[in-house]
Structures are given as structure tokens and as C-alpha cells.
Design a protein around this motif. Structure first.
Motif, PDB file in Angstrom:
ATOM      1  N   ALA A  65     -26.171   8.988   7.497  1.00 45.75           N
ATOM      2  CA  ALA A  65     -25.076   9.036   6.516  1.00 45.75           C
ATOM      3  C   ALA A  65     -24.682   7.627   6.114  1.00 45.75           C
ATOM      4  CB  ALA A  65     -23.878   9.770   7.099  1.00 45.75           C
ATOM      5  N   THR A  66     -24.606   7.407   4.816  1.00 42.59           N
ATOM      6  CA  THR A  66     -24.136   6.098   4.341  1.00 42.59           C
ATOM      7  C   THR A  66     -22.618   6.119   4.254  1.00 42.59           C
ATOM      8  OG1 THR A  66     -24.183   6.742   2.004  1.00 42.59           O
ATOM      9  CG2 THR A  66     -26.240   5.828   2.941  1.00 42.59           C
ATOM     10  N   ILE A  67     -22.041   4.946   4.254  1.00 41.24           N
ATOM     11  CA  ILE A  67     -20.586   4.849   4.104  1.00 41.24           C
ATOM     12  C   ILE A  67     -20.178   5.466   2.764  1.00 41.24           C
ATOM     13  CG2 ILE A  67     -18.596   3.288   4.034  1.00 41.24           C
ATOM     14  CD1 ILE A  67     -19.814   3.002   6.733  1.00 41.24           C
ATOM     15  N   ALA A  68     -20.975   5.249   1.735  1.00 39.90           N
ATOM     16  CA  ALA A  68     -20.677   5.811   0.409  1.00 39.90           C
ATOM     17  C   ALA A  68     -20.690   7.332   0.437  1.00 39.90           C
ATOM     18  CB  ALA A  68     -21.667   5.289  -0.632  1.00 39.90           C
ATOM     19  N   SER A  93     -13.470  -1.390  10.742  1.00 38.92           N
ATOM     20  CA  SER A  93     -14.156  -0.833   9.581  1.00 38.92           C
ATOM     21  C   SER A  93     -15.018   0.356  10.009  1.00 38.92           C
ATOM     22  CB  SER A  93     -15.044  -1.900   8.941  1.00 38.92           C
ATOM     23  OG  SER A  93     -16.173  -2.152   9.771  1.00 38.92           O
ATOM     24  N   PRO A  94     -15.417   1.182   9.058  1.00 41.66           N
ATOM     25  CA  PRO A  94     -16.334   2.280   9.402  1.00 41.66           C
ATOM     26  C   PRO A  94     -17.623   1.774  10.054  1.00 41.66           C
ATOM     27  CG  PRO A  94     -15.429   2.650   7.224  1.00 41.66           C
ATOM     28  CD  PRO A  94     -15.005   1.269   7.651  1.00 41.66           C
ATOM     29  N   GLN A  95     -18.144   0.659   9.560  1.00 38.65           N
ATOM     30  CA  GLN A  95     -19.369   0.100  10.145  1.00 38.65           C
ATOM     31  C   GLN A  95     -19.140  -0.330  11.590  1.00 38.65           C
ATOM     32  OE1 GLN A  95     -22.322   0.264   8.700  1.00 38.65           O
ATOM     33  NE2 GLN A  95     -23.272  -0.576  10.503  1.00 38.65           N
ATOM     34  N   GLN A  96     -18.023  -0.990  11.854  1.00 41.67           N
ATOM     35  CA  GLN A  96     -17.700  -1.377  13.224  1.00 41.67           C
ATOM     36  C   GLN A  96     -17.529  -0.146  14.111  1.00 41.67           C
ATOM     37  OE1 GLN A  96     -14.236  -3.616  12.098  1.00 41.67           O
ATOM     38  NE2 GLN A  96     -15.212  -5.576  12.610  1.00 41.67           N
ATOM     39  N   TYR A  97     -16.869   0.873  13.567  1.00 41.57           N
ATOM     40  CA  TYR A  97     -16.682   2.118  14.317  1.00 41.57           C
ATOM     41  C   TYR A  97     -18.035   2.733  14.651  1.00 41.57           C
ATOM     42  CZ  TYR A  97     -15.181   6.800  15.530  1.00 41.57           C
ATOM     43  OH  TYR A  97     -14.993   7.990  16.191  1.00 41.57           O
ATOM     44  N   ARG A  98     -18.918   2.779  13.682  1.00 36.54           N
ATOM     45  CA  ARG A  98     -20.244   3.357  13.882  1.00 36.54           C
ATOM     46  C   ARG A  98     -20.997   2.593  14.972  1.00 36.54           C
ATOM     47  NH1 ARG A  98     -23.683   4.427   8.753  1.00 36.54           N
ATOM     48  NH2 ARG A  98     -23.073   6.559   9.110  1.00 36.54           N
ATOM     49  N   LEU A  99     -20.957   1.267  14.930  1.00 35.94           N
ATOM     50  CA  LEU A  99     -21.652   0.470  15.927  1.00 35.94           C
ATOM     51  C   LEU A  99     -21.043   0.644  17.310  1.00 35.94           C
ATOM     52  CD1 LEU A  99     -22.226  -2.805  13.883  1.00 35.94           C
ATOM     53  CD2 LEU A  99     -23.942  -1.056  14.489  1.00 35.94           C
ATOM     54  N   ARG A 100     -19.732   0.755  17.360  1.00 29.97           N
ATOM     55  CA  ARG A 100     -19.049   0.990  18.639  1.00 29.97           C
ATOM     56  C   ARG A 100     -19.445   2.341  19.195  1.00 29.97           C
ATOM     57  NH1 ARG A 100     -15.213   4.256  20.422  1.00 29.97           N
ATOM     58  NH2 ARG A 100     -15.201   5.139  18.358  1.00 29.97           N
ATOM     59  N   ASP A 101     -19.524   3.347  18.307  1.00 23.83           N
ATOM     60  CA  ASP A 101     -19.873   4.709  18.710  1.00 23.83           C
ATOM     61  C   ASP A 101     -21.303   4.769  19.243  1.00 23.83           C
ATOM     62  OD1 ASP A 101     -19.031   7.436  18.919  1.00 23.83           O
ATOM     63  OD2 ASP A 101     -20.355   7.917  17.242  1.00 23.83           O
ATOM     64  N   VAL A 102     -22.217   4.029  18.640  1.00 25.11           N
ATOM     65  CA  VAL A 102     -23.614   4.036  19.055  1.00 25.11           C
ATOM     66  C   VAL A 102     -23.784   3.367  20.408  1.00 25.11           C
ATOM     67  CG1 VAL A 102     -25.895   3.074  18.510  1.00 25.11           C
ATOM     68  CG2 VAL A 102     -24.543   4.167  16.724  1.00 25.11           C
ATOM     69  N   SER A 103     -23.042   2.292  20.641  1.00 24.51           N
ATOM     70  CA  SER A 103     -23.195   1.554  21.888  1.00 24.51           C
ATOM     71  C   SER A 103     -22.430   2.170  23.049  1.00 24.51           C
ATOM     72  CB  SER A 103     -22.770   0.096  21.683  1.00 24.51           C
ATOM     73  OG  SER A 103     -21.390   0.026  21.391  1.00 24.51           O
ATOM     74  N   ALA A 104     -21.585   3.142  22.776  1.00 21.81           N
ATOM     75  CA  ALA A 104     -20.774   3.752  23.841  1.00 21.81           C
ATOM     76  C   ALA A 104     -21.575   4.738  24.665  1.00 21.81           C
ATOM     77  CB  ALA A 104     -19.568   4.450  23.237  1.00 21.81           C
TER      78      ALA A 104
END
Length: 104
Positions: A65-68, A93-104
Motif C-alpha cells: 500500500a502506498t501512502i497515496a 509520519s505514516p512512513q515512520q509508523y510503517r518502519l516502526r511497525d515492520v521493525s517491531a
């Protein structure tokens, strides 16, 4: 309030206003705002923003899913608009959230 919640939840991308929700529920804007706040603990538009951002957070777990595309699905006209709201409410940001979610 069940009907109003059903509309918000069923069509989060729709450009809801207190007036359009009140019309759908068959009550005045003032009555809707008062009753919704009494029942839900926050005004209707604040609730809708929270709901849209919760959906966005869930959708961001899909790496395809893209941010758009997430922005469009939850009612934001641009990725920037989603990012601004997301950062204001979630502190990242959504991108930071996504990266945090992936690394968790």
C-alpha cells in the motif's frame, strides 16, 4: 448514533460534515453534535479523524500500500494531508509508523 457511526465506519473516505451526518440521521446539526459528544465523549468530526487515522495505521501494515492509496481510502485528498494529520495525532509520519511497525 448507531446510524451515524455506521455511515462513518462504512464510508470513511466520504467527505462527511456534521450537516451531512445530521441530515442522514434526520436531526439538526446541533442535536447531532450534542448527542454524539454525550455518547461518544468527543465531537463527531474529532471521532471521524481518529477513525480515519486508525484505519490508515492498519492499512500501512500492508507493504504494498502506498501512502497515496491509503490517503484516498481513508478520506484524505493527498498523501501530504494524511501525513500532516497522522503526524499531528500519532507523533510520527505514516512512513515512520510503517518502519516502526515492520521493525517491531
Amino acid at each position: 448514533m448507531g446510524q451515524v457511526l455506521g455511515l462513518m465506519h462504512g464510508r470513511p473516505a466520504h467527505p462527511w460534515t456534521v450537516g451531512s451526518l445530521a441530515d442522514a440521521a434526520g436531526i439538526s446539526r446541533a442535536a447531532l453534535a450534542r448527542r454524539f459528544t454525550d455518547v461518544m465523549g468527543e465531537p463527531p468530526m474529532a471521532y471521524l479523524t481518529g477513525w480515519r487515522l486508525a484505519l490508515a495505521a492498519d492499512l500501512l501494515s500492508d507493504p504494498e500500500a502506498t501512502i497515496a492509496s491509503v490517503a484516498r481510502q481513508v478520506g484524505y485528498s493527498t498523501p501530504f494531508a494524511l501525513s500532516a494529520a497522522f503526524k499531528r495525532e500519532r507523533g510520527m509520519s505514516p512512513q515512520q509508523y510503517r518502519l516502526r511497525d515492520v521493525s517491531a
